[in-house]
Motif scaffolding. Structure first.
Motif, PDB file in Angstrom:
ATOM      1  N   SER A 144      -4.615  -1.540   1.263  1.00 37.19           N
ATOM      2  CA  SER A 144      -5.534  -0.551   2.161  1.00 37.19           C
ATOM      3  C   SER A 144      -5.461  -0.387   3.541  1.00 37.19           C
ATOM      4  CB  SER A 144      -6.851  -0.723   1.745  1.00 37.19           C
ATOM      5  OG  SER A 144      -7.502  -1.497   2.302  1.00 37.19           O
TER       6      SER A 144
ATOM      7  N   ASN B 268      -2.063   1.155   4.185  1.00 31.61           N
ATOM      8  CA  ASN B 268      -2.079   2.545   3.873  1.00 31.61           C
ATOM      9  C   ASN B 268      -2.542   3.330   5.175  1.00 31.61           C
ATOM     10  OD1 ASN B 268      -2.731   4.950   2.876  1.00 31.61           O
ATOM     11  ND2 ASN B 268      -3.706   4.064   0.955  1.00 31.61           N
ATOM     12  N   ARG B 269      -3.896   2.764   5.530  1.00 33.60           N
ATOM     13  CA  ARG B 269      -4.310   3.376   6.654  1.00 33.60           C
ATOM     14  C   ARG B 269      -3.490   3.389   7.920  1.00 33.60           C
ATOM     15  NH1 ARG B 269      -7.364   5.982  10.175  1.00 33.60           N
ATOM     16  NH2 ARG B 269      -9.504   5.888  10.014  1.00 33.60           N
TER      17      ARG B 269
ATOM     18  N   GLU C 107      -0.999   6.232   7.226  1.00 29.40           N
ATOM     19  CA  GLU C 107      -1.528   7.511   6.924  1.00 29.40           C
ATOM     20  C   GLU C 107      -1.738   7.943   8.607  1.00 29.40           C
ATOM     21  OE1 GLU C 107      -5.594   7.696   5.570  1.00 29.40           O
ATOM     22  OE2 GLU C 107      -6.243   9.274   7.332  1.00 29.40           O
TER      23      GLU C 107
ATOM     24  N   SER D  56     -11.994   9.278   9.445  1.00 27.65           N
ATOM     25  CA  SER D  56     -12.453   8.430  10.441  1.00 27.65           C
ATOM     26  C   SER D  56     -13.849   8.805  11.193  1.00 27.65           C
ATOM     27  CB  SER D  56     -11.170   8.066  11.363  1.00 27.65           C
ATOM     28  OG  SER D  56     -10.453   7.350  11.489  1.00 27.65           O
TER      29      SER D  56
ATOM     30  N   ALA E 182      -6.399  11.009   2.851  1.00 26.49           N
ATOM     31  CA  ALA E 182      -6.700  10.993   4.172  1.00 26.49           C
ATOM     32  C   ALA E 182      -8.006  10.362   4.448  1.00 26.49           C
ATOM     33  CB  ALA E 182      -6.375  12.346   4.902  1.00 26.49           C
ATOM     34  N   SER E 183      -8.298   9.927   5.756  1.00 23.94           N
ATOM     35  CA  SER E 183      -9.424   9.389   6.170  1.00 23.94           C
ATOM     36  C   SER E 183      -9.940  10.131   7.384  1.00 23.94           C
ATOM     37  CB  SER E 183      -8.976   7.862   6.693  1.00 23.94           C
ATOM     38  OG  SER E 183      -8.352   7.105   5.939  1.00 23.94           O
TER      39      SER E 183
ATOM     40  N   GLU F 247     -14.061   8.623   4.560  1.00 21.16           N
ATOM     41  CA  GLU F 247     -14.117   7.951   5.700  1.00 21.16           C
ATOM     42  C   GLU F 247     -13.163   7.326   6.020  1.00 21.16           C
ATOM     43  OE1 GLU F 247     -18.471   7.674   6.607  1.00 21.16           O
ATOM     44  OE2 GLU F 247     -17.737   5.557   7.281  1.00 21.16           O
ATOM     45  N   ASP F 248     -12.575   6.331   5.065  1.00 19.00           N
ATOM     46  CA  ASP F 248     -11.542   5.420   5.839  1.00 19.00           C
ATOM     47  C   ASP F 248     -11.010   4.725   4.180  1.00 19.00           C
ATOM     48  OD1 ASP F 248      -9.802   3.467   6.658  1.00 19.00           O
ATOM     49  OD2 ASP F 248     -11.311   2.697   7.928  1.00 19.00           O
ATOM     50  N   VAL F 249      -9.705   5.206   4.025  1.00 16.00           N
ATOM     51  CA  VAL F 249      -9.061   4.674   2.974  1.00 16.00           C
ATOM     52  C   VAL F 249      -9.129   3.194   2.743  1.00 16.00           C
ATOM     53  CG1 VAL F 249      -7.618   6.475   2.300  1.00 16.00           C
ATOM     54  CG2 VAL F 249      -6.761   4.570   3.892  1.00 16.00           C
TER      55      VAL F 249
END
Lengths: 351, 351
Positions: free
Chosen positions: A86, A89-90, A93, B109, B106-107, B78-80
């Motif tokens: 994760s 992933n972030r 992203e 943030s 998507a996040s 909010e955040d993966v």
DNA sequence: ATGAAAGCGCTAACAA
DNA sequence: TTGTTAGCGCTTTCAT
């Protein structure tokens, strides 16, 4: 036709609708929407008004079909809910978003079959590139085909067997060595190694590093001190018990990943002992236990960034031979790895 | 034209190429590719061979443009990389994959601006539906427009202010009540509440539940025992110290989320005390500390599944009025919440 | 059962 | 600067 079944009010406005309302041609609308310079102020104004009024939003499917660039990246990991992936992933992203693309994500769940389906779906979607953690035991022929068909790929965490593409790895061997040497530096000679199934690339490499550290520093490598199998609490309990019963028992443990670490903690509690321990792979809250867990940290974010860097280079047409980038690890001392050779026996109340 | 710049060898085969090679029409190829029945065995054979030979793979962009169904879902959290959302993400993914769609993730943030960009991008991609955790402070007008334009949305974890759409929430208030009542049942009267900024919907609700539990059971609600602010270790240390200095000090703590819990553990160590504690939101390894942390668990997977269920109903045309589904919590006793009123003072060696 | 052809919404080349 | 138009690759009538 799906769209035309819907009532007129729910058909989204197209570029044509906007053009008609604004009294200009579709070309002009397209230019305005894409912020191209050669448009008169009056047209820009008219088009903007029409867009506003109609709630127009460009249909990217059509754009993609026309331009051939999907501006999307596919990411396949083992499990998006796994802390390591994760984080990766972030990081991916953030890079993807920065360049205005979208990210398609999926989890293989360790199933080569699921992985194949997902990857091929991504290929049908014509992603610009693919970042992949391939499950153990995957057939790679289909990947070779897609790769040859022009879809850039970079593999993370484990190397592919046959595909000739860029790879980003953790230095599993070096990291394990670092961790075990840390224990040795604190006086330990007899060190157990508890890790996952040897079928897994990372587990194998970490055992190698463990062995290297021992041999390098002139300590004996004792296979009976290595547990490399599917991690289950009972097994780990039994195994640790057996090791502790050795005539020259371990004073420290090298845990090959954080699940192993957690099980070792449980096993130690049950056996009423506290051995020194270094665990591979950092985890949140590694410092809420007493002592905190000393870990060899990987850099999942760094891997994600690096994977995207390599991918972007390919997207820009790089024909350089495939590269394998190995990221170093970082030892974070928190207490458990600095415990002395003399084991501590916990007072019963706190076990 | 992007595609035609490329050398002929790197142009992917199209349905036309397949048709030509197989000696059939494109319609037939399409039928074969989509597994439609009314095709002769000979044609199927010829088409399959051609596909195999050319490495043909359907271009979904074209298909999507034609059919109008993107078979994709957009998920904004909010955040993966946050454990809660990554679990939710995974649950959503499994549903999405099961029905053959792809998932764009998507996040935000916590940035309303980033959220807006991401969501509008998803809308341009014409996702079939959207699952959204909206950052605090978001303008929602653009959402209303897109929603009205026919993109189904379901909001998770926090309710939108203005958009009239389906919502999936945790029963934050009830869960907090459950946790605090658990402490009360174990004899505690003086219970501190440490939680996040009151601007956050979830934090606010949890404080409400905390208050309700106290009042419900005839205990006084003492605002000086509530810390609701940006969570930082120093602040929490100070705050706990102040509370402990009270003439009638707390014997237990209700932690509004797991970050708060971790900080409370740190603060208790520093103050050399061990109060009973129940924390909102479960976390991995909540049981590697001694005693294990008693938590009020949310159900992120359940939320994901529910969100997808609601979305699918909309996708199938449901015009029912917007629904708000509130998922219950589950109290998991692990030790910390069952500690008696008489605080335990840790032996120095283990602090 | 199958081929021909229209057209999804957009971009880009071309002409004006 | 602008409008017109071809065509991206596919699905889906409509004939045959």
């Amino acid at each position: 036709m799906t769209r035309n079944d819907r009532p007129e009010t729910l058909r989204r406005a197209t570029i044509k609708d906007v053009a008609r309302l604004a009294g200009v041609g579709v070309g002009t609308v397209s230019r305005v929407v894409n912020g191209m310079p050669e448009v008169s102020a009056a047209s820009v104004e008219a088009v903007h008004n029409a867009i506003e009024f109609l709630g127009y939003r460009r249909n990217d499917s059509a754009r993609i079909l026309r331009t051939g660039a999907t501006e999307s990246i596919g990411l396949l990991v083992e499990d998006v809910a796994d802390p390591f992936f994760s984080l990766l992933n972030r990081a991916v992203e953030d890079e993807v978003v920065r360049q205005g693309s979208v990210l398609l994500t999926a989890s293989s769940s360790k199933s080569p079959d699921r992985a194949r389906k997902l990857i091929l779906t991504f290929c049908s979607r014509r992603v610009d590139g693919l970042i992949i953690t391939l499950p153990e035991g995957s057939d790679e022929d289909y990947l070779i085909r897609e790769h040859a068909a022009g879809i850039p790929m970079v593999f993370v965490d484990r190397p592919p067997q046959k595909v000739a593409a860029d790879v980003v790895l953790t230095d599993n061997r070096g990291g394990a060595m670092q961790g075990v040497k840390h224990l040795i530096a604190h006086g330990h000679r007899r060190i157990a190694c508890i890790t996952d199934r040897a079928e897994l690339f990372t587990a194998r490499e970490r055992v190698n590093g463990y062995r290297d550290a021992l041999i390098d520093s002139g300590n004996p490598f004792d296979p009976s001190f290595v547990f490399s199998a599917a991690l289950e609490q009972e097994q780990v309990d039994t195994m640790l018990g057996r090791m502790l019963a050795d005539s020259d028992p371990p004073t420290a443990v090298f845990a090959g990943n954080n699940r192993a670490a957690v099980m070792v903690i449980g096993a130690m509690r049950r056996h009423g002992t506290l051995l020194a321990m270094v665990a591979f792979d950092d985890f949140e809250l590694a410092d809420i236990v007493e002592p905190g867990i000393t870990v060899v940290a990987q850099d999942p974010q760094g891997m994600g960034v690096m994977a995207m860097d390599l991918l972007c280079a390919r997207l820009q047409g790089s024909q350089a031979p495939p590269k394998t980038v190995t990221l170093g690890t970082r030892l974070i001392p928190r207490g458990s790895g600095e415990l002395p050779v003399s084991g501590i026996h916990l007072p019963t109340v706190l076990r």
